[in-house]
Scaffold this motif. Structure first.
Motif: not given
Length: 457
Positions: A106-112, A117-127
């Motif tokens: 998964t590209a999701a993460c449980n922390i920030s 670049c992989c912090a949730p607020e960067t929008g990586i999961t939308r890619t």
């Protein structure tokens, strides 16, 4: 292909060895592509072989053989070529399958993590076109390439163990293809204690916990929303279960990024104490140059403090260890046929065998393993063939097994047999210990022994 459009010429080995599968099944080139820009193919609609031998990667290999490719974009894995350096030309065909595979659950993460670049607020999961890797797709890909793989890196972006079947995936890999070296890196927060213990029994070879601090207060400044007690608790649970079950894997790393708030002598010493008390196999520091207002100024290149911990830094070598006394260190005495008499030089006839007597002394606080359930990390004595001035000719010239595990402070006598070079002349033999599949002891600061070798016709 004209390379005038490239600002710098470069080469890269990744397209000849490794594929990275994103959690949606797309295959990309290299582990430094957080937003999935460099796509080689899609495992959902094609066999891995077809991606590995397909037109995109074939064209990329040809362009890299010529000195660079626009496909690579801003990839930091590129190896710049010097002004007059010629790129290594490799075969356009790289075998039927890759030898190494990254699996992103998964590209999701449980922390920030701050400014990552992989912090949730960067929008990586939308890619990604899927939130979690489909288990049947995972199994099909592993079944197809497992026999040819040497290593699987069970992580990429995101936290792998957020996937509800991640531990089961590790079990599947090692049960179906036990020869594959299975490695993962985790923040340690998504596992329950029972899952951490179960992971020990999966057969996984190596697990790295990223824990950046020795106190809850400093840890959370980078691992925002993380819990120090949970991460350390799962590392402890794995170490305890490994001891309880008498297992020699997984090898447990604690990797600690140095920032300006966690790089004091006091906190680093507390990490050393805690790692030793838990029973981690290795503690290593990682240095960085970001975030701009956060990275450690104590240990930047050229700083006075850097030399003191240089061999304990993750990227310096594969054996250095910040746990006191745990960095491998040895003394190797080379002897003549007369017991106790050191050899000034060695003599042999061209092409003929030569038996060399040595005494090896373990100067560290960890044993040197001679037998294990795995091939890596076994320690052997190596003789490297050198020119008379010490320049390496053949690093893997000869090996000899330890007769038994060599405990801290222990000595043992080892005879190593070499075959002298066919060309008469003056050479040298460098004696060092090697942790097989990992690194030579010299790389982490252990002293070697160099002896002149005279080869007669």
């Amino acid at each position: 292909m004209s390379l005038n459009f490239l600002a710098t010429r470069f080469q890269c080995t990744w397209p000849w060895t490794t594929l990275v599968m994103l959690c949606d099944g797309r295959m990309v080139c290299g582990c430094a592509d957080p937003y999935g820009k460099r796509v080689l193919g899609d495992a959902r609609s094609a066999a891995v072989h077809d991606v590995w031998a397909g037109p995109v990667i074939s064209r990329l290999r040809a362009e890299l053989n010529a000195g660079g490719s626009t496909f690579c974009g801003d990839c930091p894995l590129k190896l710049p070529l010097k002004k007059n350096e010629t790129p290594v030309v490799r075969p356009l065909g790289a075998g039927p399958q890759p030898s190494r595979l990254y699996i992103e659950c998964t590209a999701a993460c449980n922390i920030s993590c701050a400014e990552a670049c992989c912090a949730p607020e960067t929008g990586i999961t939308r890619t990604r076109q899927a939130g979690m890797l489909d288990f049947e797709l995972f199994r099909r890909v592993v079944d197809e390439v497992g026999a040819s793989l040497v290593r699987i890196d069970f992580f990429n972006y995101g936290e792998a163990f957020l996937h509800k079947r991640a531990v089961e995936m590790c079990e599947y890999i090692k049960s179906a293809f036990p020869h594959v070296y299975l490695y993962t890196s985790t923040n340690g927060l998504a596992l329950s204690l029972d899952q951490a213990r179960r992971l020990v029994h999966s057969g996984i070879d190596e697990v790295t916990f990223s824990v950046d601090g020795a106190t809850p207060e400093s840890y959370v400044k980078y691992r925002q929303r993380g819990r120090f007690d949970v991460a350390i608790g799962n590392l402890r649970a794995m170490a305890d279960e490994k001891r309880r079950a008498g297992r020699d894997v997984p090898f447990l790393n604690w990797r600690y990024i140095l920032f300006r708030w966690n790089d004091s002598d006091e906190e680093m010493d507390e990490a050393r104490r805690l790692a030793a008390e838990i029973g981690a196999d290795r503690l290593c520091w990682e240095t960085t140059d970001h975030p701009e207002n956060a990275y450690s100024r104590r240990f930047v290149p050229g700083a006075p403090g850097l030399d003191a911990i240089r061999h304990e830094i993750w990227d310096d070598n594969n054996l250095g260890n910040a746990i006191p006394g745990a960095t491998p260190s040895a003394r190797i005495d080379v002897r003549t046929p007369l017991p106790g008499v050191p050899a000034l030089s060695l003599r042999a006839r061209a092409g003929q065998p030569l038996r060399v007597g040595t005494r090896v002394h373990n100067l560290s606080t960890r044993p040197f393993p001679a037998q294990a359930s795995y091939g890596r990390r076994l320690v052997r004595l190596g003789a490297q063939l050198c020119a008379a001035d010490g320049t390496i000719i053949n690093r893997d010239f000869a090996r000899a097994w330890l007769p038994h595990a060599l405990g801290p402070g222990e000595r043992t006598d080892i005879v190593i047999e070499i075959t002298a070079p066919e060309e008469p002349g003056r050479y040298a033999l460098k004696f060092d210990l090697v942790s097989e599949g990992i690194d030579w002891f010299e790389r982490c600061g252990s002293r070697t022994t160099l002896k002149a070798l005279v080869v007669r016709s």
